[in-house]
Design a protein around this motif. Sequence first.
Motif, PDB file in Angstrom:
ATOM      1  N   ILE A   1       0.842  -1.205   0.000  1.00 28.54           N
ATOM      2  CA  ILE A   1       0.000   0.000   0.000  1.00 28.54           C
ATOM      3  C   ILE A   1       0.875   1.252   0.000  1.00 28.54           C
ATOM      4  CG2 ILE A   1      -1.633   1.321   1.422  1.00 28.54           C
ATOM      5  CD1 ILE A   1      -2.834  -1.432   2.245  1.00 28.54           C
TER       6      ILE A   1
ATOM      7  N   SER B   1     -11.950   4.376  -3.995  1.00 29.31           N
ATOM      8  CA  SER B   1     -11.426   3.350  -3.073  1.00 29.31           C
ATOM      9  C   SER B   1     -12.117   1.987  -3.173  1.00 29.31           C
ATOM     10  CB  SER B   1     -11.505   3.856  -1.632  1.00 29.31           C
ATOM     11  OG  SER B   1     -12.840   4.171  -1.341  1.00 29.31           O
TER      12      SER B   1
ATOM     13  N   SER C   1       1.924  -4.920  -5.114  1.00 29.48           N
ATOM     14  CA  SER C   1       1.888  -3.498  -5.476  1.00 29.48           C
ATOM     15  C   SER C   1       1.778  -3.322  -6.993  1.00 29.48           C
ATOM     16  CB  SER C   1       3.107  -2.762  -4.911  1.00 29.48           C
ATOM     17  OG  SER C   1       4.271  -3.393  -5.325  1.00 29.48           O
TER      18      SER C   1
ATOM     19  N   ALA D   1      -8.503   3.691 -11.300  1.00 28.74           N
ATOM     20  CA  ALA D   1      -9.661   4.112 -10.508  1.00 28.74           C
ATOM     21  C   ALA D   1      -9.630   5.616 -10.264  1.00 28.74           C
ATOM     22  CB  ALA D   1      -9.680   3.351  -9.183  1.00 28.74           C
TER      23      ALA D   1
ATOM     24  N   LEU E   1      -1.827  -3.453  -7.518  1.00 29.34           N
ATOM     25  CA  LEU E   1      -2.479  -2.358  -6.809  1.00 29.34           C
ATOM     26  C   LEU E   1      -2.218  -0.997  -7.478  1.00 29.34           C
ATOM     27  CD1 LEU E   1      -4.242  -2.502  -4.352  1.00 29.34           C
ATOM     28  CD2 LEU E   1      -2.268  -2.032  -2.916  1.00 29.34           C
TER      29      LEU E   1
ATOM     30  N   ILE F   1      -7.366  -5.236  -2.627  1.00 29.01           N
ATOM     31  CA  ILE F   1      -6.593  -5.542  -1.418  1.00 29.01           C
ATOM     32  C   ILE F   1      -7.170  -6.782  -0.728  1.00 29.01           C
ATOM     33  CG2 ILE F   1      -5.993  -4.720   0.914  1.00 29.01           C
ATOM     34  CD1 ILE F   1      -5.710  -1.909  -0.285  1.00 29.01           C
TER      35      ILE F   1
ATOM     36  N   ILE G   1      -4.454  -0.642 -10.537  1.00 30.21           N
ATOM     37  CA  ILE G   1      -5.859  -0.446 -10.156  1.00 30.21           C
ATOM     38  C   ILE G   1      -6.063   0.973  -9.620  1.00 30.21           C
ATOM     39  CG2 ILE G   1      -7.628  -1.152  -8.469  1.00 30.21           C
ATOM     40  CD1 ILE G   1      -7.379  -3.149 -10.677  1.00 30.21           C
ATOM     41  N   THR G   2      -5.139   1.406  -8.766  1.00 24.03           N
ATOM     42  CA  THR G   2      -5.241   2.755  -8.179  1.00 24.03           C
ATOM     43  C   THR G   2      -5.214   3.803  -9.284  1.00 24.03           C
ATOM     44  OG1 THR G   2      -4.045   1.925  -6.257  1.00 24.03           O
ATOM     45  CG2 THR G   2      -4.211   4.304  -6.463  1.00 24.03           C
TER      46      THR G   2
ATOM     47  N   ILE H   1     -10.096  -0.403  -5.155  1.00 25.10           N
ATOM     48  CA  ILE H   1      -8.800  -0.599  -4.475  1.00 25.10           C
ATOM     49  C   ILE H   1      -8.984  -1.545  -3.283  1.00 25.10           C
ATOM     50  CG2 ILE H   1      -6.929   0.548  -3.216  1.00 25.10           C
ATOM     51  CD1 ILE H   1      -7.528   3.069  -4.916  1.00 25.10           C
TER      52      ILE H   1
ATOM     53  N   GLY I   1       0.363   5.239  -7.627  1.00 27.11           N
ATOM     54  CA  GLY I   1      -0.805   5.141  -8.498  1.00 27.11           C
ATOM     55  C   GLY I   1      -1.528   6.474  -8.616  1.00 27.11           C
TER      56      GLY I   1
ATOM     57  N   LEU J   1      -0.111   3.039  -3.509  1.00 28.22           N
ATOM     58  CA  LEU J   1      -1.103   4.114  -3.473  1.00 28.22           C
ATOM     59  C   LEU J   1      -0.537   5.473  -3.910  1.00 28.22           C
ATOM     60  CD1 LEU J   1      -3.498   2.475  -2.619  1.00 28.22           C
ATOM     61  CD2 LEU J   1      -3.785   3.964  -0.644  1.00 28.22           C
TER      62      LEU J   1
END
Lengths: 535, 318
Positions: free
Chosen positions: B112, B238, B195, B205, B198, B245, B201-202, B241, B119, B116
């Motif tokens: 994360i 979120s 990651s 999104a 992630l 997760i 995706i982040t 995300i 991203g 995050l």
Amino acid sequence: MSLQKEQVHDFIKKYGEGRISRRQFLQAVTTVGGVALAQSMMPGLRLATALAQGEPKQGGTLVAATIDKPVNMDPAFAELYSSMQVYQNVFSKLVNLDRNNNVLPGLAHSWEQLDDSTWEFHIADNAYFHNDEHCTAADVVYTFDRLFDPDLGAPNAVFLTPIEGVEAVDDYTVRITTQPNWGGLLEALGAIVEVVNRKGIEENDPRLVPIGTGPFKFVQWVKDDFIELERWDKYHKPNQPYLDKVIFRAISDDTVRLTGLQTGELNWIEQVPLHRADELKAGGEIKANPDGEFFPDMFLINCSKPPFDKVEVRQALQWALHRDSIAQLVWFGQAVPSAEPVSPSNPWYSGVNVYEGGPDIDKAKALLAQAGYEDGLTIRYAAQPQVPTQPLVGQLLEQQLAPAGFRVEVESFESARWFEELFTLNYEITGTYWSATADPGEHCLYPLSHSQSPWNFAAFRDSPELDKALDDFRFTLDPEARQQAYNNVVRLHQEFSPEVFMVNFRRTYWTQPNIHGAQTLPTLELRMEDIWIDA
Amino acid sequence: MRLLRYIAGRLLLLLPVLFGTSVLIFLLLRLIPGDPAQVILGLRATPERLAIVREELGLDLPVHQQYAQWLGKLLQGDLGKDYRSNEAVTALLSVRLPVTIQLTLLSLALAILIALPLGIRAAIKPGGLADRLSMLLGLFGISIPDFWLGIMLILLFALGLRMFPSSGYVRIEEDLIGNLRSFFLPALTLAVGLSAVLVRITRSAVLEVLELDFVKFLRAKGLRERLVIYQHVLRNASIPIVTVIGLQFGYLLGGAVIVEEVFSLPGIGRLIVSYTLERNYPVVQAGMLMVAFMFIMVNLATDVIYALLNPRIRGAGS
């Protein structure tokens, strides 16, 4: 009875000059209370060690990394080598074996053979179990009673079947009676009989808490993480062990284990990546300790059904096999080709090779034709992927055996499936290894190939000639005659080929340069009592 | 109140799910070939000993009786004993579970922390340095196998730089710093793969939300960009995300098997693999059930977070 000093030195001199064989020397030792001789030799041996490595120093913690995790600390159930590596430092055996299979004092400081079936062992009067119980002859008797208890079903009892009785003569003398002329007693005692204590067995679960008289006392076992042993201050050998503590860890990846040694997190490791062994030996950053080829690798062949029920097919396989390339390509030269359970460096080595001059593809083809397979045949090789060398051997076999007419199909089975294939005799040919080079006739060829043995995985039953040769070997005391009998067993075994010996893996223990006393032994035990750290 | 009813409903569903899982685990283990007695006795087994061991372990009973016995004991809190060592399975799990949980949580935290910010930055400035870095991480993290990355990290950080231990585990109660050091490389190994997913995706999104009208409105009314992104855009982005997760928690438990093996961590993944090879049924059954339970609980937590983030879901759930 003990030898006079002059006699002792006379024997040492003769042995050193090569005028008597190792077996004659040992015979002298064992028949006339020769442990005194071994003891008299010890200062000399110790001196040589000291000159080479300096005086042993007390103290320190050794962190050792083996490959596999231990599973059971009860010596009656020596299922896995990884368990034995640990618990053999917790227990004592009556005798020990050195790198050349010489018999050295263990819990017994001396012994003598009274006649062709009776032996007496005099055990140390200062040995204590780790639960503070004084070790006496009664404990030795209990150990054997437990091993032979049919309700316990100790697998190692099969090695001790010629033993007919064990009794305590007095507190420190044990008498063992065997079938007449059994020649394998000392090697069996040095390889597989760890002395236990009734209270220790009954008060704790011996699978989890080992209690012996050995140099190290069990402290804790965090499963899948580490086992901790600490120095046993009441160990019966003066000044040993040298280490305060030994931590055993299991790290399966060769590279990670090596890195741990190089970074100093580990002091002792079992094996490095095979392809890097020569480079690391030359490099000097870490130390390769005296090693030995004590790990025969072989094929088991299912003789109970076609095509390997015909001896000609098995012999054709022998003629088509190229052991040198297997040793080089699979073991990166860290194995010695050998057609028998031991390699040339082993005192037992016979040098017999019925297939001398092989590979010979023409002979292999002729034998296959004789067996009715003129057009060749398809065979299945069962490999265990968790033994990394086995799939590689399978790939090589595909190439090596093809010119002779064998079409090899390699199948992979994880261990439980592999055992099932083996026990149900569904396999055709498979690879395995066996650690029994201290007495290869008694501990390897006999259990694997005798028709009455429960471990005859090849299902090779119709072999009165080989059975007789094996029995002759087992019940021969004279060392020279015993060696001849062994050679004969090897010859017959190669002719019948229920198993095919391929190579003998050189097991090397690697340490940091300041670790001394480590060495590979034919019993494959990690004798940590000899190891010391030069701080 | 609606949220509590929602959680209670989900918890009630847990029971049939766990029951079904236990049946599946039990049956699957018995369907795969291999006899535990043979593995226990090894090459030195004899037919007589095999029969004795099978009887001792209760393997001679019909499967439904074996299941009933196991379930009965399980309901009393008895998970059985390790076939080989006779050690209680609860003792085995109690040592290993904290290792895997810590490894998973640290990996998740690292992932994360990496994914995050990267991203979000990548979404704010498409085509910029952060975007290119995120694409590189995405490609690298997904393509590189854990076992290879683990060994490379060992060679670099343990052998080369001598910053972290190459393997092993220090218990947290013994030495916190040592514990974190022993977990750093394995957690990083797992975090890279996670990651990678992630961060992509982040990025997508956040990018999607950034194009919505309300963001233009927030910017137009003069709200600071930081507040727009972290208070409004991220909250709206979120849901996917959090979904990833939650799902990746399962991936971490599975991926932990390999990483635990490479780094010699005594975790539950390594336990399950080695004991499956031995057909050590009680240990594998309990371990699998524990992992399934954790996975279900994380999914429950994910659903609760959804509900907290989006009131419409609460209504749908109830």
